[in-house]
Scaffold this motif. Structure first.
Motif, short mmCIF file in Angstrom:
data_model
loop_
_atom_site.label_atom_id
_atom_site.label_comp_id
_atom_site.label_asym_id
_atom_site.label_seq_id
_atom_site.Cartn_x
_atom_site.Cartn_y
_atom_site.Cartn_z
N ARG A 14 -9.22 3.22 -11.78
CA ARG A 14 -9.32 3.01 -10.29
C ARG A 14 -7.97 3.74 -9.65
NH1 ARG A 14 -12.80 -1.36 -8.67
NH2 ARG A 14 -14.25 -1.96 -10.26
N VAL A 15 -6.84 3.38 -10.04
CA VAL A 15 -5.77 3.93 -9.51
C VAL A 15 -5.69 5.32 -9.43
CG1 VAL A 15 -3.18 3.85 -9.76
CG2 VAL A 15 -4.55 1.71 -10.21
N VAL A 16 -6.18 6.16 -10.55
CA VAL A 16 -6.14 7.39 -10.44
C VAL A 16 -7.11 7.97 -9.37
CG1 VAL A 16 -6.68 9.33 -11.81
CG2 VAL A 16 -5.15 7.63 -12.65
N VAL A 17 -8.23 7.38 -9.25
CA VAL A 17 -9.21 7.83 -8.27
C VAL A 17 -8.79 7.52 -7.02
CG1 VAL A 17 -11.66 7.49 -7.52
CG2 VAL A 17 -11.18 7.95 -10.03
N GLY A 18 -8.28 6.36 -6.90
CA GLY A 18 -7.79 5.98 -5.49
C GLY A 18 -6.80 7.12 -5.01
N ILE A 19 -5.80 7.48 -5.73
CA ILE A 19 -4.70 8.23 -5.36
C ILE A 19 -5.14 9.62 -5.23
CG2 ILE A 19 -2.60 9.30 -6.47
CD1 ILE A 19 -1.92 6.67 -7.88
N ALA A 20 -6.26 10.08 -6.02
CA ALA A 20 -6.70 11.31 -5.73
C ALA A 20 -7.41 11.54 -4.41
CB ALA A 20 -7.67 11.75 -7.05
N MET A 21 -8.09 10.33 -4.24
CA MET A 21 -8.84 10.37 -2.68
C MET A 21 -7.84 10.45 -1.67
SD MET A 21 -12.16 8.00 -3.62
CE MET A 21 -12.96 8.29 -2.21
N LEU A 22 -6.72 9.63 -1.71
CA LEU A 22 -5.71 9.65 -0.68
C LEU A 22 -4.90 10.85 -0.49
CD1 LEU A 22 -4.57 5.99 -1.02
CD2 LEU A 22 -5.96 6.82 0.87
N ALA A 23 -4.61 11.47 -1.90
CA ALA A 23 -4.13 12.83 -1.69
C ALA A 23 -5.31 13.67 -1.06
CB ALA A 23 -3.77 13.25 -3.10
N ALA A 24 -6.46 13.79 -1.04
CA ALA A 24 -7.18 14.94 -0.61
C ALA A 24 -7.38 14.47 0.93
CB ALA A 24 -8.60 14.53 -1.08
N PRO A 43 -10.54 1.40 -4.44
CA PRO A 43 -10.22 1.49 -5.62
C PRO A 43 -8.78 1.36 -6.37
CG PRO A 43 -11.09 3.67 -4.84
CD PRO A 43 -11.11 2.67 -3.96
N LEU A 44 -8.01 1.89 -5.16
CA LEU A 44 -6.43 1.83 -5.62
C LEU A 44 -6.05 0.36 -5.58
CD1 LEU A 44 -3.67 3.26 -5.87
CD2 LEU A 44 -3.52 3.34 -3.41
N LEU A 45 -6.43 -0.47 -4.43
CA LEU A 45 -5.75 -1.79 -4.28
C LEU A 45 -6.60 -2.71 -5.52
CD1 LEU A 45 -5.93 -2.30 -0.48
CD2 LEU A 45 -4.04 -1.69 -1.98
N THR A 46 -7.76 -2.41 -5.69
CA THR A 46 -8.50 -3.28 -6.64
C THR A 46 -7.70 -2.97 -8.22
OG1 THR A 46 -10.27 -1.79 -7.06
CG2 THR A 46 -10.76 -3.61 -5.47
N GLY A 47 -7.55 -1.60 -8.28
CA GLY A 47 -6.84 -1.46 -9.47
C GLY A 47 -5.41 -1.84 -9.78
N ILE A 48 -4.95 -1.85 -8.52
CA ILE A 48 -3.30 -2.56 -8.45
C ILE A 48 -3.55 -4.05 -8.74
CG2 ILE A 48 -1.31 -3.17 -7.15
CD1 ILE A 48 -1.72 -0.44 -6.19
N VAL A 49 -4.35 -4.89 -8.35
CA VAL A 49 -4.46 -6.15 -8.14
C VAL A 49 -4.94 -6.74 -9.41
CG1 VAL A 49 -5.70 -8.33 -7.15
CG2 VAL A 49 -4.43 -6.47 -5.59
N GLY A 50 -6.02 -6.10 -9.86
CA GLY A 50 -6.68 -6.29 -11.12
C GLY A 50 -7.95 -7.10 -11.15
N THR A 51 -8.66 -7.27 -9.84
CA THR A 51 -9.79 -7.97 -9.72
C THR A 51 -10.45 -7.16 -8.42
OG1 THR A 51 -10.71 -10.10 -9.19
CG2 THR A 51 -8.92 -9.58 -7.87
N CYS A 52 -11.91 -7.38 -8.87
CA CYS A 52 -13.16 -6.69 -8.16
C CYS A 52 -13.69 -7.56 -7.40
CB CYS A 52 -13.41 -5.48 -8.81
SG CYS A 52 -14.99 -4.57 -7.93
#
Length: 68
Positions: A14-24, A43-52
């Protein structure tokens, strides 16, 4: 506060996908579709927090079972 319902692999992905989307979003300033990339915050925030929240609603938990 929140119960963690994401496993390690799920969180990393989730963190990787979130960062990639924000980079785009920042890499293509003239593209009309770039605003769609702001969804990467979710996905970035849910990956950092750990809950969806969707996992909670559906009763999904990707955390490994702890054995004692």
């Amino acid at each position: 506060m929140f119960k963690i319902n994401e496993g390690r692999t799920d969180r990393i992905l989730r963190v990787v996908v979130g960062i990639a989307m924000l980079a785009a979003f920042f890499a293509f300033p003239d593209a009309g579709w770039r605003w769609f990339m702001l969804i990467g915050l979710v996905p970035l925030l849910t990956g950092i927090v750990g809950t969806c929240p969707i996992y909670t609603l559906l009763g999904i938990n990707t955390c490994p079972v702890r054995r004692s």
